[in-house]
Design a protein around this motif. Structure first.
Motif, mmCIF file in Angstrom:
data_model
loop_
_atom_site.group_PDB
_atom_site.id
_atom_site.type_symbol
_atom_site.label_atom_id
_atom_site.label_comp_id
_atom_site.label_asym_id
_atom_site.label_seq_id
_atom_site.Cartn_x
_atom_site.Cartn_y
_atom_site.Cartn_z
ATOM 1 N N THR A 1 0.837 -1.198 0.000
ATOM 2 C CA THR A 1 0.000 0.000 0.000
ATOM 3 C C THR A 1 0.875 1.253 0.000
ATOM 4 O OG1 THR A 1 -0.295 0.529 2.353
ATOM 5 C CG2 THR A 1 -1.660 -1.261 1.453
ATOM 6 N N LEU B 1 -6.459 -4.418 1.262
ATOM 7 C CA LEU B 1 -6.355 -3.587 2.452
ATOM 8 C C LEU B 1 -6.888 -2.172 2.242
ATOM 9 C CD1 LEU B 1 -5.381 -3.738 5.377
ATOM 10 C CD2 LEU B 1 -3.152 -2.917 4.620
ATOM 11 N N PHE C 1 -4.424 0.025 9.009
ATOM 12 C CA PHE C 1 -3.085 -0.356 8.576
ATOM 13 C C PHE C 1 -2.133 -0.444 9.761
ATOM 14 C CE2 PHE C 1 1.189 0.869 7.174
ATOM 15 C CZ PHE C 1 1.412 -0.058 6.165
ATOM 16 N N GLN D 1 -0.612 -4.006 11.167
ATOM 17 C CA GLN D 1 0.832 -4.178 11.051
ATOM 18 C C GLN D 1 1.455 -4.510 12.406
ATOM 19 O OE1 GLN D 1 3.757 -1.940 8.212
ATOM 20 N NE2 GLN D 1 3.422 -0.630 9.961
ATOM 21 N N SER E 1 4.059 -4.413 6.540
ATOM 22 C CA SER E 1 2.786 -4.940 6.074
ATOM 23 C C SER E 1 2.091 -5.772 7.146
ATOM 24 C CB SER E 1 2.955 -5.750 4.786
ATOM 25 O OG SER E 1 1.722 -6.211 4.293
ATOM 26 N N HIS E 2 0.904 -6.230 6.787
ATOM 27 C CA HIS E 2 0.033 -6.958 7.714
ATOM 28 C C HIS E 2 -0.011 -8.447 7.380
ATOM 29 C CE1 HIS E 2 -2.295 -6.543 4.123
ATOM 30 N NE2 HIS E 2 -3.268 -7.296 4.584
#
Length: 396
Positions: A185, A206, A259, A263, A305-306
């Motif tokens: 993203t 996302l 986000f 994360q 990131s997740h």
């Protein structure tokens, strides 16, 4: 209008108002009316703003595209019906018959199929290489190579592409450098800042964030390419519905909060999984044992990131036991929902590949991908601990 000139089947103009809605209205109209033919000419030829036919654009798509383009630091982005539609628009708009594509070999499974099975039928050829190895990418180039495609963080192995090195190579060789920024993203990484020519997203994930829309996004730095992309989307019918755009714009309102929390949870969950018996390896770009840790630190600047992937010491029976034991976590081939989801690439995103092809990418039968959500982290730890234990018990 006089009462005798009205009809129940005729459309009415919106009531006049000195106020405006706080929330973006939904514009489901397929067509937009002009005062006369000259006014319609003005819209089509750019002398006036407006819309004509929803396949060619509508307010909800424009509002969503503008917001994502602002996040990416570019102008002129286009919303498409899906992430795959965005990629398809790139190929249809920017390539000619006989052109060659070099792409990362760690891509979404349907993208790999498109490159190796479907595009060759249309006269395009593709070579797949390790996007972290610039020399391997350079070796795969041919005189007819026109486009280089990579994901910043690949699905589902979370390998990284050497974006800086590839951008330099693309400039030197005159290639169109296309970067899929879905996993990272714009809050984690902005490809245009490092030399990308085109950026694509699966907005489904996302950015929209609630698993209730299917959308994509594509933008080019060059205005002529953006025009070509728009024409491809319009001509091939790759456009998005107003309702999905409306939902996605609403989802973006909470994107920053989602986000950050997801994360933080992903980092904690990766650390937790690493200590569980029955877990062979954990892949998370922020950890020292990630194969591309140097690239991750250089490119992502702490925003890893997740997503977390890991490999169970399990066969299909063990995977099934894992999924059933984690029943409160959705088992779904998606990512980016507010809640955590788990997927099994061998039976979902990469099922079109043979077992040998998956093994070459590092995707075993026990490979699991987790899209980490915003739940309480202790709850996630308890649920995945129980699920891993169930997989181990099934093997025993």
């Amino acid at each position: 209008m006089k009462p005798e000139d009205r009809s129940v089947v005729r459309r009415s103009a919106p009531p006049a108002s000195k106020t405006t809605p706080l929330v973006t209205p939904l514009f489901p109209s397929v067509v937009y009316c002009a005062e006369d033919a000259d006014a319609l000419d003005d819209v089509y030829e750019g002398r006036a703003s407006g819309y004509s036919y929803a396949r060619e654009g509508h307010p909800n798509a424009s509002l969503l595209a503008d917001k994502i383009s602002w996040m990416e630091g570019v102008e002129g982005g286009i919303i498409t019906a899906s992430g795959m539609a965005a990629l398809s628009a790139v190929f249809l708009a920017l390539l000619d018959k006989g052109d060659h594509i070099v792409a990362g070999n760690q891509l979404y499974g349907r993208c790999l199929r498109l490159l190796t099975k479907d595009l060759p039928r249309l006269g395009f050829d593709a070579s797949l290489v390790d996007a972290a190895d610039v020399s391997a990418v350079e070796a795969a180039l041919r005189p007819e190579t026109k486009l280089l495609l990579v994901e910043v963080v690949a699905n589902p192995t979370l390998r990284l592409a050497d974006i800086k090195g590839l951008a330099k190579l693309a400039r030197q060789r005159g290639l169109i450098f296309v970067v899929d920024n879905t996993f990272t993203t714009p809050r984690s990484f902005r490809p245009f800042d490092l030399g990308a020519d085109v950026v694509v997203h699966s907005v489904t994930k996302l950015l929209a964030g609630h698993s209730d829309v299917t959308l994509g996004y594509v933008a080019a730095k060059d205005e002529a390419r953006n025009t070509a992309l728009y024409d491809a989307v319009t001509t091939w019918g790759l456009n998005a519905s107003p309702f999905d755009c409306w939902l996605a714009e609403r989802g973006l309102n909470t994107f920053d909060l989602r986000f950050q929390r997801a994360q933080e949870n992903a980092k904690a969950l990766a650390d937790h999984l690493r200590g569980l018996p029955g877990v062979l390896r954990v892949l998370y770009p922020g950890e020292d044992d990630h194969p591309d840790r140097a690239l991750a630190r250089d490119l992502l600047q702490g925003n890893y990131s997740h997503m977390v992937s890991f490999e169970l010491d399990a066969d299909r029976a063990g995977v099934n036991a894992f999924v059933r034991a984690a029943g409160n976590i959705a088992f779904a081939p998606t990512l980016g929902d507010v809640g955590t989801t788990i997927s099994h690439p061998a039976s979902s995103s990469h099922r079109a590949l043979s077992a040998e092809e998956r093994a070459a990418l590092g995707i075993s039968e026990g490979f699991i991908r987790v899209s980490v959500g915003v739940e309480e982290i202790d709850l996630l730890k308890r649920e995945l601990t129980a699920a891993v234990a169930a997989a181990s018990a099934a093997k025993a």
